[in-house]
Write an enzyme that holds these catalytic residues in place. Structure first.
Site, PDB file in Angstrom:
ATOM      1  N   LYS A 121       0.839  -1.196   0.000  1.00 37.86           N
ATOM      2  CA  LYS A 121       0.000   0.000   0.000  1.00 37.86           C
ATOM      3  C   LYS A 121       0.878   1.251   0.000  1.00 37.86           C
ATOM      4  CE  LYS A 121      -3.141   2.601   3.032  1.00 37.86           C
ATOM      5  NZ  LYS A 121      -3.774   2.611   4.372  1.00 37.86           N
ATOM      6  N   ASP A 173      -2.536  10.451   3.772  1.00 37.04           N
ATOM      7  CA  ASP A 173      -3.959  10.151   3.849  1.00 37.04           C
ATOM      8  C   ASP A 173      -4.669  11.205   4.689  1.00 37.04           C
ATOM      9  OD1 ASP A 173      -6.450   9.006   3.814  1.00 37.04           O
ATOM     10  OD2 ASP A 173      -5.970   7.488   5.318  1.00 37.04           O
ATOM     11  N   LYS A 191      -9.951  13.201   8.293  1.00 36.56           N
ATOM     12  CA  LYS A 191      -9.457  12.812   9.598  1.00 36.56           C
ATOM     13  C   LYS A 191      -9.340  14.040  10.507  1.00 36.56           C
ATOM     14  CE  LYS A 191      -6.332   9.103   7.983  1.00 36.56           C
ATOM     15  NZ  LYS A 191      -6.834   7.967   8.776  1.00 36.56           N
ATOM     16  N   ASP A 236       1.516   6.252   5.915  1.00 34.73           N
ATOM     17  CA  ASP A 236       0.488   5.401   5.315  1.00 34.73           C
ATOM     18  C   ASP A 236       0.978   4.705   4.055  1.00 34.73           C
ATOM     19  OD1 ASP A 236      -1.973   4.341   5.875  1.00 34.73           O
ATOM     20  OD2 ASP A 236      -3.093   5.768   4.660  1.00 34.73           O
ATOM     21  N   ASP A 279     -12.129   7.305   4.031  1.00 33.51           N
ATOM     22  CA  ASP A 279     -10.902   7.072   4.791  1.00 33.51           C
ATOM     23  C   ASP A 279     -10.514   5.592   4.791  1.00 33.51           C
ATOM     24  OD1 ASP A 279      -8.705   7.799   6.291  1.00 33.51           O
ATOM     25  OD2 ASP A 279      -9.761   7.780   8.204  1.00 33.51           O
ATOM     26  N   GLU A 332      -9.467   3.941   2.193  1.00 29.19           N
ATOM     27  CA  GLU A 332      -9.026   3.993   0.799  1.00 29.19           C
ATOM     28  C   GLU A 332      -7.932   2.982   0.478  1.00 29.19           C
ATOM     29  OE1 GLU A 332      -5.662   5.272   2.710  1.00 29.19           O
ATOM     30  OE2 GLU A 332      -7.709   5.862   3.167  1.00 29.19           O
ATOM     31  N   ARG A 367      -7.616  -0.205   1.098  1.00 34.51           N
ATOM     32  CA  ARG A 367      -8.105  -1.469   0.529  1.00 34.51           C
ATOM     33  C   ARG A 367      -8.575  -1.292  -0.909  1.00 34.51           C
ATOM     34  NH1 ARG A 367     -12.300  -1.875   5.295  1.00 34.51           N
ATOM     35  NH2 ARG A 367     -10.570  -0.663   6.159  1.00 34.51           N
TER      36      ARG A 367
END
Length: 460
Positions: free
Chosen positions: A228, A233, A240, A251, A310, A312, A314
């Site tokens: 990933k 993010d 967030k 992230d 949030d 995102e 996956r």
């Protein structure tokens, strides 16, 4: 402080590593002068304690390092690294065997003590170096240290200097160094190549999303690593709070970890065919950002209802996993800083992993214990499958209710791998505090365990 061993010919100070219950036996064989010095100093061989003992001319003639008790060592990792961090600058050689613990792993901990992220402030400290002891593969240990340093550097670099393009540059540099092939699909070309989820998540950023595809090796079993690469993010339109956004430069920790692992594999010449896939995006806020309630297509043909922008990671992994699965390798492994639920479940020190095959799980758990890289198996619990099926679309990216968040995320990803054995890691990629060999900041998780276990797993 270099992440390499001192040259063998270095004039190095003898270093004795002592457990607490071995200190008295050690002193029985020493001179009265040495014994008196140790007793007067109060040295008790606790973990990380060190003592230099002067010779007749006042300069050090030997050093002692504490290894604590077995109970103390069981509560942490890398006790030799704690010694290394406490010693004055200079070169040392082990003058006795370790009281316990794997020598190669402990030497790796020593090397990793030299890691410091000084790109923006400070200078590397001039610390203690170690002459590689007999009985270890020094080149392997140095390669592992370099792979971990790469992972840490990538995670620690702030997002203004580590966006999708910079992550691509790091992958290209790695490919160049080891003669790997690399291709990148960027921006609108993602739609033409049928990576709609990667494009959708990254399209609101001023920095174009992309899929990085690196391949190395022409013989042996096929291993595909998927990381990933969400370089920052914000949470998207489900923004967030500020406190949760503070370390979101990490992230892309899954991408950083697979690149570090890939470097290890290539540097050590493992006999396999390696592929690395990294969907690199920034999840930003703009007028063209994807929205809660949107239903999106995927490369696999499955539709996804967005119930939280949030969630995102996956999404971008889904397209990359679908591509990986089309090649039908012998094993696909995804690594991602995917869910807060995983942190609640196992904390920051354990790397949770999911796999259906029991023998694979056993091999990994055994390898993790051997190399002090702790992992914990989590369940692909099939009874939770209905939680990711919203009815209005094939899949829900963020089921309501808050239960089993890491498990439902793993189940979501598994839907995109139907032809290949699959393992998923939901890592944290960050150390909240400093520990021996692991300073506060970015850290690799699970990579050394995988490196140790992969040859056995791919033989099964």
């Amino acid at each position: 402080m270099p992440l390499t061993f001192a040259a063998p010919e270095t004039d190095a100070l003898p270093l004795h590593i002592l457990a607490q219950d071995g200190l008295d036996d050690f002193l029985k064989d020493q001179s009265d002068r040495v014994t008196a010095w140790v007793r007067a100093s109060g040295f008790a061989a606790g973990i990380g304690e060190t003592l230099l003992i002067p010779g007749a001319d006042g300069t050090p003639e030997l050093a002692l390092g504490g290894f604590g008790t077995a109970a103390q060592r069981a509560r942490g990792r890398f006790p030799l690294a704690a010694v290394a961090a406490s010693l004055p600058s200079g070169a040392y050689r082990l003058a006795s065997s370790l009281p316990a613990g794997d020598l190669e792993t402990e030497c790796l901990g020593w090397l990793l003590t030299g890691y410091a992220f000084t790109e923006y402030a400070g200078t590397p400290r001039d610390g203690a170096t170690l002459v590689a002891p007999d009985g270890i593969d020094a080149a392997r240990v140095e390669a592992l240290a370099a792979g971990e340093a790469l992972t840490r550097d990538l995670i620690n670099t702030p997002a203004n200097d580590m966006g999708p393009a910079e992550l691509e540059a790091a992958a290209r540099d790695l490919a160049t160094r080891f003669g790997a092939d690399i291709s990148v699909t960027e921006g609108e070309a993602l739609l033409e190549a049928n990576f709609p989820l990667i494009h959708t998540v990254g399209r609101a950023s001023t920095r174009a999303p992309r899929l990085i595809d690196m391949s190395w090796g022409s013989d042996g079993p096929k291993l595909t690593l998927v990381g990933k690469g969400v370089c920052f993010d914000t949470g998207g339109l489900n923004l967030k709070p500020g406190g949760s956004m503070g370390i979101m430069k990490k992230d892309m920790g899954g991408a950083a970890t697979v690149l570090g692992l890939a470097q290890d594999i290539m540097a050590l010449g493992l006999p396999l065919q390696l592929r690395v896939l990294i969907p690199a995006v920034e999840n930003a806020v703009a007028g063209n950002a994807f929205r809660p309630g949107d239903i999106l297509p995927s490369r696999k043909g499955l539709t996804v209802e967005i119930n939280n922008t949030d969630a995102e990671g996956r999404l971008v992994l889904a397209d990359a996993l679908a591509l990986a699965d089309e090649d039908k390798p012998d094993l696909i492994i995804s690594m991602a800083t995917l869910t807060g639920a995983a942190r609640v479940a196992v904390g920051q020190d354990l790397a949770p992993f999911y796999v259906d095959d029991d023998s694979t799980a056993t091999a990994l758990a055994s390898a993790a214990q051997r190399v002090s890289d702790p992992v914990w198996r989590m369940p692909f619990h099939n009874a939770y499958e209905p939680l990711i099926e919203p009815g209005i679309a094939d899949l829900d990216n963020a089921p309501s209710g808050g239960f089993a968040g890491s498990i439902t995320a793993a189940l979501f990803l598994r839907r995109f791998v139907t032809e290949t054995p699959y393992m998923h890691f939901d890592i944290y990629g960050w150390s909240q505090s400093s520990f021996p060999a692991r300073p506060k900041g970015g850290v690799g998780m699970g990579a050394r365990a995988l490196l140790e276990a992969i040859p056995e797993i791919l033989k099964q």
